[in-house]
Design a protein around this motif. Structure first.
Motif, PDB file in Angstrom:
ATOM      1  N   ARG A  70       0.808  -1.217   0.000  1.00  0.00           N
ATOM      2  CA  ARG A  70       0.000   0.000   0.000  1.00  0.00           C
ATOM      3  C   ARG A  70       0.842   1.268   0.000  1.00  0.00           C
ATOM      4  O   ARG A  70       2.046   1.214   0.095  1.00  0.00           O
ATOM      5  CB  ARG A  70      -0.964  -0.014   1.203  1.00  0.00           C
ATOM      6  N   GLY A  71       0.158   2.409  -0.052  1.00  0.00           N
ATOM      7  CA  GLY A  71       0.834   3.690  -0.222  1.00  0.00           C
ATOM      8  C   GLY A  71       1.335   4.288   1.061  1.00  0.00           C
ATOM      9  O   GLY A  71       2.335   3.849   1.622  1.00  0.00           O
ATOM     10  N   GLN A  72       0.626   5.286   1.569  1.00  0.00           N
ATOM     11  CA  GLN A  72       1.072   5.963   2.783  1.00  0.00           C
ATOM     12  C   GLN A  72       1.087   5.023   3.966  1.00  0.00           C
ATOM     13  O   GLN A  72       0.435   3.994   3.955  1.00  0.00           O
ATOM     14  CB  GLN A  72       0.138   7.139   3.111  1.00  0.00           C
ATOM     15  N   ASN A  73       1.813   5.453   5.035  1.00  0.00           N
ATOM     16  CA  ASN A  73       1.884   4.655   6.253  1.00  0.00           C
ATOM     17  C   ASN A  73       0.513   4.189   6.717  1.00  0.00           C
ATOM     18  O   ASN A  73       0.358   3.119   7.227  1.00  0.00           O
ATOM     19  CB  ASN A  73       2.577   5.451   7.368  1.00  0.00           C
ATOM     20  N   VAL A 101       5.514   8.373 -11.796  1.00  0.00           N
ATOM     21  CA  VAL A 101       5.957   7.423 -10.770  1.00  0.00           C
ATOM     22  C   VAL A 101       6.489   8.177  -9.546  1.00  0.00           C
ATOM     23  O   VAL A 101       6.260   9.367  -9.410  1.00  0.00           O
ATOM     24  CB  VAL A 101       7.050   6.493 -11.344  1.00  0.00           C
ATOM     25  N   ARG A 102       7.227   7.460  -8.674  1.00  0.00           N
ATOM     26  CA  ARG A 102       7.755   8.057  -7.462  1.00  0.00           C
ATOM     27  C   ARG A 102       9.264   8.173  -7.487  1.00  0.00           C
ATOM     28  O   ARG A 102       9.920   7.497  -8.257  1.00  0.00           O
ATOM     29  CB  ARG A 102       7.336   7.208  -6.261  1.00  0.00           C
ATOM     30  N   GLU A 103       9.783   9.012  -6.620  1.00  0.00           N
ATOM     31  CA  GLU A 103      11.238   9.045  -6.448  1.00  0.00           C
ATOM     32  C   GLU A 103      11.568   8.971  -4.970  1.00  0.00           C
ATOM     33  O   GLU A 103      10.746   9.300  -4.116  1.00  0.00           O
ATOM     34  CB  GLU A 103      11.838  10.277  -7.092  1.00  0.00           C
TER      35      GLU A 103
HETATM   36 MO   LIG Z   1      -0.834   6.028  -2.784  1.00  0.00          MO
END
Ligand SMILES: [Mo]
Ligand SMILES: Nc1nc2c(c(=O)[nH]1)N[C@H]1C(S)=C(S)[C@@H](COP(=O)(O)OP(=O)(O)OC[C@H]3O[C@@H](n4cnc5c(=O)[nH]c(N)nc54)[C@H](O)[C@@H]3O)O[C@H]1N2
Ligand SMILES: Nc1nc2c(c(=O)[nH]1)N[C@H]1C(S)=C(S)[C@@H](COP(=O)(O)OP(=O)(O)OC[C@H]3O[C@@H](n4cnc5c(=O)[nH]c(N)nc54)[C@H](O)[C@@H]3O)O[C@H]1N2
Length: 567
Positions: free
Chosen positions: A179-182, A430-432
């Motif tokens: 999943r994404g955030q904490n 996307v993410r970095e």
């Molecule tokens: Mo997310």
């Protein structure tokens, strides 16, 4: 997630699909590396050569947006080469015969989809054989399959592969949406979704609704609420005044940065009454009529759930600044002011009320959370012996009505906007590693800004840079049907010819000016991972550099950021 994160270390095969752990979840990535050291073989499916691709046994550089073709070909090989677990299928599943009839058609042979997916058919066959060779195959997926208009169906297609190979219901096996955030898992667990109350209880079920009505002393609507991505539609294009939205209460979200098609979002936000409840001034605050300053982690206590269903308590370390309140206190005050007196003395009271209404979570008391380093749901009873569930579907018992896992077949749905003569490149976001989502939490940190700063980069294959005469770090204009942005060129062999990537963390180089707001009809998740763009050279680089500086300074001023240098 059906297994627990620590079990990843004991996987024999990891099927890593559209997921970039080393950037997105360094602690999960460490488990992948440890598994590899213990002899685990990794299959990595990603159009970009990620760090996981680098250590993979089989790397499949798939053409963006063709996940379903590939997943169906994987299933085709498993069934036609008889690599499947007949015993598990007959004892624990339904729908296999109908599914197999579809998937064994010649159009799903790896050779038949090779051109569209840009994959080598023999590599697909090897990947299918490797996946099916173990009862400890773990699937990890991320936004590379879900942020598409066919996201949910691809998730089901991944689960089919685990079902047909008997990779469910025992230690170190199963499926893992990382999943994404904490606490994104926690918000879903607590019912911050349009269709369920806490514990995934449907708002459309009359008995469940009656239970919550009794507990709260209110009458509740019988229909689900609205998904986030339908808000613009209901503000801008809804003819029925009764269905129009007039106010938007936004808690811990920055749609003016993180939603697709920002031009449309700005129009939406400027038409409605906006309340923002946040720990920083974000981009959305520019449209806010009211701002509620909330406390951040470390300034409040509560419970988070991790992606593997583990509830964990978090503690307060420092006193918040004067004027800030916790999210739950603000919500109680708003509810009370609106005529529903809502009062709690502490988070334990809220947690205990929630447990009394959500059977899956009933046994996860603060005491158990403290004595067991957290509790994984389902945890049904207060009995001290019930310490939760490490992995789901033990012994092949699924949480469906008949206790069986269901096979479902889906044909391929292409992406909604493909490349053409005017917009010849594909555009994915996307993410970095150094920055977090809308960057309110990392953009103010000088150390992280020294890693990477505005206006970010567009990753391009050198073969696409050449005809445009682009070199590294040069400022470029990126244009789509919906808007444009400015960023720096980053030539890299890690991305295929014809494909471009930006990260969505940048305020000046905001990629969501370009993204497409079409979404998956089931999850309403936008197609962040695919649209068409073109990249333009900017002749006057000095002027462009000044523009970036001025924009950055203006945004920082608007966000109330003082101190530190801007670029
Ligand atoms: Mo997310
Ligand atoms: N440092 C940092 N960490 C974060 C975040 C952050 O902003 N910064 N955000 C957090 C959040 S909210 C989330 S949801 C998670 C997300 O974590 P991930 O899911 O790992 O995130 P992404 O980088 O969006 O996408 C994953 C991969 O999908 C690939 N991909 C793109 N198109 C396709 C395709 O068609 N097929 C396949 N198979 N793959 C494709 C991309 O190349 C990328 O490597 O990360 C969390 N962690
Ligand atoms: N182009 C593109 N866009 C994307 C994505 C992508 O891959 N590509 N990914 C999407 C995904 S998966 C996600 S999850 C979203 C993330 O996008 P958002 O949810 O908008 O971004 P975050 O940075 O996670 O944080 C949102 C806000 O929460 C605030 N905040 C932090 N802690 C607290 C708190 O305790 N209380 C309150 N009240 N506020 C708090 C932060 O200051 C910030 O303003 O972006 C989505 N947008």
């Amino acid at each position: 997630m059906s297994f627990s994160v620590p079990e990843i270390e004991d996987a024999e095969v990891i099927f890593n699909m559209g997921y970039n752990g080393p950037v997105s979840h360094p602690l999960v990535a460490r488990r992948i590396v440890r598994a590899k050291k213990k002899g685990c073989q990794i299959i990595c499916v990603d159009p970009r050569k990620t760090e996981t691709a680098r250590i993979a046994t089989i790397y499949l550089p798939i053409k963006g947006g063709t996940n379903m073709l590939f997943l169906n070909a994987m299933a085709h090989v498993m069934i036609t080469e008889d690599l499947i677990d007949h015993d598990f299928i007959s004892r624990h599943t339904t729908g296999f015969a109908a599914y197999a009839k579809e998937i064994t058609q010649a159009q799903y042979r790896p050779e038949a989809i090779a051109e569209q997916t840009q994959l080598n058919p023999e590599d697909i066959r090897k990947a299918a054989r490797l996946f099916a060779s173990s009862k400890h195959t773990i699937t990890l997926w991320g936004m590379g399959i879900t942020q598409f208009s066919q996201g949910v169906e691809c998730v089901i297609a991944c689960s089919n592969l685990s079902l047909m190979t008997g990779n469910f219901g025992h230690y170190a096996t199963g499926v893992g949406p990382v999943r994404g955030q904490n606490n994104v898992q926690g918000t879903c667990d607590m019912g911050v979704l349009p269709n369920v109350y806490p514990g995934y209880q449907a708002v459309t079920d009359p008995e469940i609704r009656a239970k919550f009505e009794r507990a709260w002393g209110v009458s509740l609507p019988a229909v689900p609420g609205l998904p986030l991505t339908q808000v613009p539609d209901r503000v801008l294009r809804e003819p029925d005044p009764k269905k129009q939205i007039h106010a938007y209460y936004i808690v811990g979200e920055d749609p003016a940065q993180s939603d697709p098609d920002l031009e449309e979002i700005r129009e939406t936000l400027s038409r409605v009454f906006v309340i923002v409840q946040d720990i920083f001034r974000n981009k959305t605050c520019e449209y806010a009529d009211v701002i509620f300053p909330a406390t951040a982690w470390g300034e409040h206590e509560g419970v988070y759930s991790a992606c593997d269903r583990r509830f964990q308590r978090v503690r307060k370390l420092i006193e918040p600044q004067a004027g800030c309140k916790t999210d739950w206190e603000i919500q109680c005050l708003v509810a009370t002011a609106m005529g529903y007196p809502m009062q709690y003395d502490n988070t334990r009271q809220i947690w205990d009320e929630m447990r009394s209404l959500a059977p899956k979570f009933a046994g996860a008391s603060y005491e158990k959370l403290d004595s067991h380093h957290g509790v994984q749901w389902p945890c049904w009873s207060e009995d001290p012996e019930d310490t939760g569930t490490q992995y789901l579907h033990a012994g092949g018992q699924f949480a469906t009505k008949d206790g069986r896992g269901n096979f479902l077949f889906f044909p391929y749905t292409p992406v909604q906007e493909a490349e053409d003569a005017e917009y010849p490149l594909s555009f994915s976001t996307v993410r970095e590693v150094g920055h977090y989502s809308v960057r309110t939490m990392t953009g103010n940190c000088r150390l992280l800004r020294s890693l990477a700063d505005e206006p970010g980069y567009i990753y391009m294959n050198p073969a696409d840079c050449k005809p445009l005469g682009l070199t590294k770090d040069e400022l470029v204009r990126v244009v789509s049907r919906r808007g444009h942005t400015i960023t720096r060129c980053l030539p890299t062999e890690r991305v295929a010819k014809g494909a471009t990537y930006m990260t969505y963390q940048w305020w000046v180089g905001a990629c969501n000016e370009l993204t497409n707001s079409v979404f998956d009809p089931k999850s309403h998740t936008p197609e962040f991972k695919y649209c068409a763009c073109r990249v333009e050279k900017i002749a006057d680089q000095t002027k462009a550099e000044q523009y970036v500086k001025d924009q950055y300074a203006a945004i920082r001023r608007q966000m109330g950021i003082t101190g530190g240098t801007s670029v």
